[in-house]
Design an enzyme around this catalytic site. Structure first.
Site, PDB file in Angstrom:
ATOM      1  N   LYS A   1       0.805  -1.221   0.000  1.00 47.26           N
ATOM      2  CA  LYS A   1       0.000   0.000   0.000  1.00 47.26           C
ATOM      3  C   LYS A   1       0.839   1.273   0.000  1.00 47.26           C
ATOM      4  O   LYS A   1       0.467   2.279  -0.601  1.00 47.26           O
ATOM      5  CB  LYS A   1      -0.948  -0.015   1.206  1.00 47.26           C
ATOM      6  CG  LYS A   1      -2.021  -1.085   1.121  1.00 47.26           C
ATOM      7  CD  LYS A   1      -2.934  -1.022   2.337  1.00 47.26           C
ATOM      8  CE  LYS A   1      -4.116  -1.953   2.202  1.00 47.26           C
ATOM      9  NZ  LYS A   1      -3.751  -3.358   2.103  1.00 47.26           N
TER      10      LYS A   1
ATOM     11  N   HIS B   1     -14.221  -3.212   9.575  1.00 52.76           N
ATOM     12  CA  HIS B   1     -13.562  -3.039   8.274  1.00 52.76           C
ATOM     13  C   HIS B   1     -13.912  -4.138   7.281  1.00 52.76           C
ATOM     14  O   HIS B   1     -13.308  -4.208   6.214  1.00 52.76           O
ATOM     15  CB  HIS B   1     -12.038  -2.942   8.440  1.00 52.76           C
ATOM     16  CG  HIS B   1     -11.603  -1.873   9.393  1.00 52.76           C
ATOM     17  ND1 HIS B   1     -11.831  -0.537   9.164  1.00 52.76           N
ATOM     18  CD2 HIS B   1     -10.971  -1.951  10.600  1.00 52.76           C
ATOM     19  CE1 HIS B   1     -11.340   0.165  10.182  1.00 52.76           C
ATOM     20  NE2 HIS B   1     -10.822  -0.668  11.058  1.00 52.76           N
TER      21      HIS B   1
ATOM     22  N   ARG C   1      -7.508  -8.229  -8.322  1.00 52.63           N
ATOM     23  CA  ARG C   1      -8.248  -9.479  -8.445  1.00 52.63           C
ATOM     24  C   ARG C   1      -9.727  -9.152  -8.627  1.00 52.63           C
ATOM     25  O   ARG C   1     -10.128  -7.983  -8.602  1.00 52.63           O
ATOM     26  CB  ARG C   1      -8.083 -10.317  -7.172  1.00 52.63           C
ATOM     27  CG  ARG C   1      -8.454  -9.537  -5.890  1.00 52.63           C
ATOM     28  CD  ARG C   1      -8.468 -10.395  -4.671  1.00 52.63           C
ATOM     29  NE  ARG C   1      -8.492  -9.624  -3.438  1.00 52.63           N
ATOM     30  CZ  ARG C   1      -9.558  -9.081  -2.893  1.00 52.63           C
ATOM     31  NH1 ARG C   1     -10.729  -9.169  -3.516  1.00 52.63           N
ATOM     32  NH2 ARG C   1      -9.495  -8.412  -1.755  1.00 52.63           N
TER      33      ARG C   1
ATOM     34  N   GLU D   1      -2.645   6.288   8.147  1.00 52.63           N
ATOM     35  CA  GLU D   1      -3.438   7.201   7.323  1.00 52.63           C
ATOM     36  C   GLU D   1      -4.331   8.068   8.210  1.00 52.63           C
ATOM     37  O   GLU D   1      -4.743   7.657   9.297  1.00 52.63           O
ATOM     38  CB  GLU D   1      -4.354   6.426   6.362  1.00 52.63           C
ATOM     39  CG  GLU D   1      -3.663   5.796   5.193  1.00 52.63           C
ATOM     40  CD  GLU D   1      -4.652   5.114   4.266  1.00 52.63           C
ATOM     41  OE1 GLU D   1      -5.839   4.999   4.648  1.00 52.63           O
ATOM     42  OE2 GLU D   1      -4.249   4.713   3.171  1.00 52.63           O
TER      43      GLU D   1
END
Length: 624
Positions: A116, A235, A297, A200
């Site tokens: 990421k 999440h 994917r 983040e």
């Protein structure tokens, strides 16, 4: 076109791929672990190969075994599905090096987007807006904590190699950072073999918007519009829909255009999803939507995109992997109607969403809408894999119609004795704020008390269960000798129905009763209503011995692995303090002290496997 295909996955996605492959005349090969020897995907495939023990790390995550199975069956291509090895660039390269067609993006593209932190730098350079945060190499806890403070709380700690909601923790204050970081790194190491994280900024009114992209080997890249996946718990996506509510054409053009630029930046081939986080405090606006990550994917929620575009994305994957160009150009794609999907999990909302395992003695998802599942009645839900047992998909001309259709599908769900979240999903759809599209990723947390169904049935449901108990047998039987019913009970009759050993007489003619469905056998009645399942005893079963939180005994709620023991024997603990962490069905579950007291017994060590009901700890209440 590919002539033979090995599917390196299991469950509903393997079944989904097999259906498209069969329609295209492609021979299919399934793989299976010990736990999946009799699974639906194994029964559906033309051929199946056993690849190892039940734990995924000894079967579905062992690339060498999968490639060997492809060689033994003379398959020409390997489709990874999602999860497991689908985003493992080394496995993709090994598949290609072994002479097989890889149904997925090039390994270099997977690598570019797989981490990421590096992906965000790449996207920023490509002109794609990214979320503010720290993506540095220094992983020392002190540096990470300093960077979190610089960004400003709340922040989100995310595993660099993460996905599927694993290895993510929201932190609201500096005092909570150390514990959250340790837990996140432990889960990341367990799930991905990599404990590195990034930090983040946590957006306070976040919407999760993602764009389906597709590329081919000819250099063409298109998008198939956006999905909204904002309804999440821990999440994990729960309900997804397409298109995104409140998305105007200008914003759609901005976000979908950014997604195409992102895909082109890594020369992308095949199916992929560009995920964005949107600050929806003032509605969806193009300048307040930032790149989060790319999933290289097919996504779990791809059916909603198929429903609004009329395209089969698995067919697109197979055609692109065969060297064909994309089936449609951008100007040939359009949005038609609305689609919404709910993930049916084997879990019990009344028990803090603990996974539920066991045999599906009664399993009926109705015949409305689109049902994607990898199980049938009589199959078993094992503790080794993700607890999702089905995806329920509805389509309508507009959002309201799609919501109503999905609610009707959920109302027909009948699963027993495995518990599901169907009633929870039903309640979510009926929330006024959801109907008004007043949603963000905190929606479920804010409304949790209203969404979790009552564990105890009301009188109307009890009277409905009485009608089942008294009904005339229609002769319909299913596994275990269970019988169906019709509402034709004699007037002025009642039946003693028990809950938790306490019996109460109920009669369907005492008042209005809920329009339940269900079954009975010699010992029980099970009534289904609005996605919920309620069991009523018909005969006293005697007292059941055991332990509970009242006597301070902490037992394993399901089979699993103890990943951490966070107290020592003799230690004084407070109510709610975490004692142990149990990993089961790909998730961590914290076991906490039921009251203030002292730990008088510890029955497990970190790393040990435990069975359901095993005594893990005992807490003696503090005096006074």
């Amino acid at each position: 076109m590919i002539k033979s295909l090995l599917i390196a996955n299991r469950g509903e996605i393997a079944c989904r791929i097999i259906r498209t492959a069969r329609r295209l005349g492609i021979r299919t090969v399934a793989i299976y672990s010990d736990a999946d020897a009799k699974a639906l995907h194994v029964r559906m495939a033309d051929e199946a190969v056993h690849i190892g023990p039940s734990p995924a790390r000894e079967s579905y995550l062992v690339g060498e075994k999968i490639i060997a199975a492809a060689m033994a069956t003379k398959a020409k291509a390997i489709h990874p599905g999602y999860g497991f090895l689908s985003e493992n660039a080394d496995f993709a390269q090994a598949v290609i090096d072994a002479g097989f067609i890889w149904v997925g993006p090039k390994p270099d593209s997977i690598r570019a987007m797989g981490l990421k932190d590096a992906a965000k730098t790449l996207m920023a350079n490509a002109g794609v807006p990214v979320t503010p945060g720290y993506h540095g190499e220094d992983q020392s806890p002190d540096v990470l904590k300093m960077e979190a403070s610089a960004i400003g709380y709340p922040v989100l700690i995310k595993a660099v190699a993460g996905g599927g909601g694993k290895g993510m923790r929201r932190v609201d204050a500096a005092k909570d950072f150390d514990d959250a970081l340790e837990s996140c790194k432990r889960e990341a190491a367990s799930s991905f073999g990599d404990d590195r994280v990034l930090i983040e900024k946590y957006i306070l009114s976040p919407r999760h918007i993602e764009v389906q992209v597709f590329g081919d080997s000819k250099g063409n890249v298109v998008h198939l519009f956006e999905r909204d996946c904002s309804l999440q718990r821990r999440h994990q996506k729960v309900i997804e829909e397409a298109p995104a509510p409140g998305m105007d054409e200008a914003t759609r053009e901005a976000v979908c255009g950014a997604a195409v630029r992102a895909a082109k930046a890594v020369n992308y081939e095949g199916a992929g999803t560009i995920e964005f986080i949107a600050d929806a405090s003032e509605g969806l606006k193009g300048d307040r939507i930032w790149f989060m990550e790319m999933n290289t994917r097919l996504q779990v929620e791809h059916p909603v995109t198929e429903e609004i575009t009329g395209q089969d994305l698995v067919e697109w994957q197979l055609r692109v992997a065969s060297g064909e160009k994309l089936p449609k150009s951008q100007d040939e794609l359009s949005i038609n109607g609305w689609a919404i999907e709910a993930r049916l999990y084997a879990e019990d909302p009344a028990k803090s969403f603990l996974p539920s395992v066991g045999s599906l003695d009664h399993f009926d998802l109705g015949d409305e809408g689109r049902i994607e599942t990898g199980v049938e009645e009589g199959d078993a839900i094992s503790p080794f894999y993700d607890p999702m047992i089905a995806k329920l998909v509805a389509r309508g001309d507009d959002r309201a119609e799609a919501i109503a259709e999905l609610a009707a599908i959920l109302d027909e769900v009948e699963v027993w004795p495995v518990r599901t979240n169907a009633g929870f999903l039903f309640n979510a759809l009926l929330q006024p704020e959801f109907g008004a599209a007043d949603i963000d990723t905190g929606f479920i947390e804010r409304h949790l008390e209203d969404l979790v169904p009552d564990a105890e049935p009301d009188d109307a449901i009890r009277r409905g269960a009485a009608a089942i108990a008294l009904a005339i047998d229609e002769g319909k039987e299913s596994i275990g000798g269970l019988v169906g019913f019709r509402l034709n009970a004699p007037a002025h009759t009642g039946v003693a129905l028990g809950r938790h050993g306490e019996f109460r007489t109920a009669s369907p003619d005492e008042g209005e009763f809920a329009a339940v469905s269900g079954f009975r056998d010699d010992e029980r009645v099970v009534a289904f209503y609005e996605g919920n399942a309620y069991e009523f005893e018909l005969t006293a079963r005697g007292s059941v011995g055991g332990h509970g939180v009242a006597d301070g005994v902490i037992t394993a709620p399901m089979p699993g692995k103890v990943t951490a023991v966070e107290v020592s024997q003799g230690e004084t603990v407070t109510k709610g303090q975490r004692l142990l962490t149990l990993e089961a069905m790909k998730m961590e579950h914290g076991l906490t002290a039921p009251f203030d007291g002292k730990v008088t017994e510890l029955g497990a060590q970190a790393g040990s496997q435990v069975t359901e009901g095993a005594i893990l700890a005992r807490v003696e209440a503090a005096e006074g």
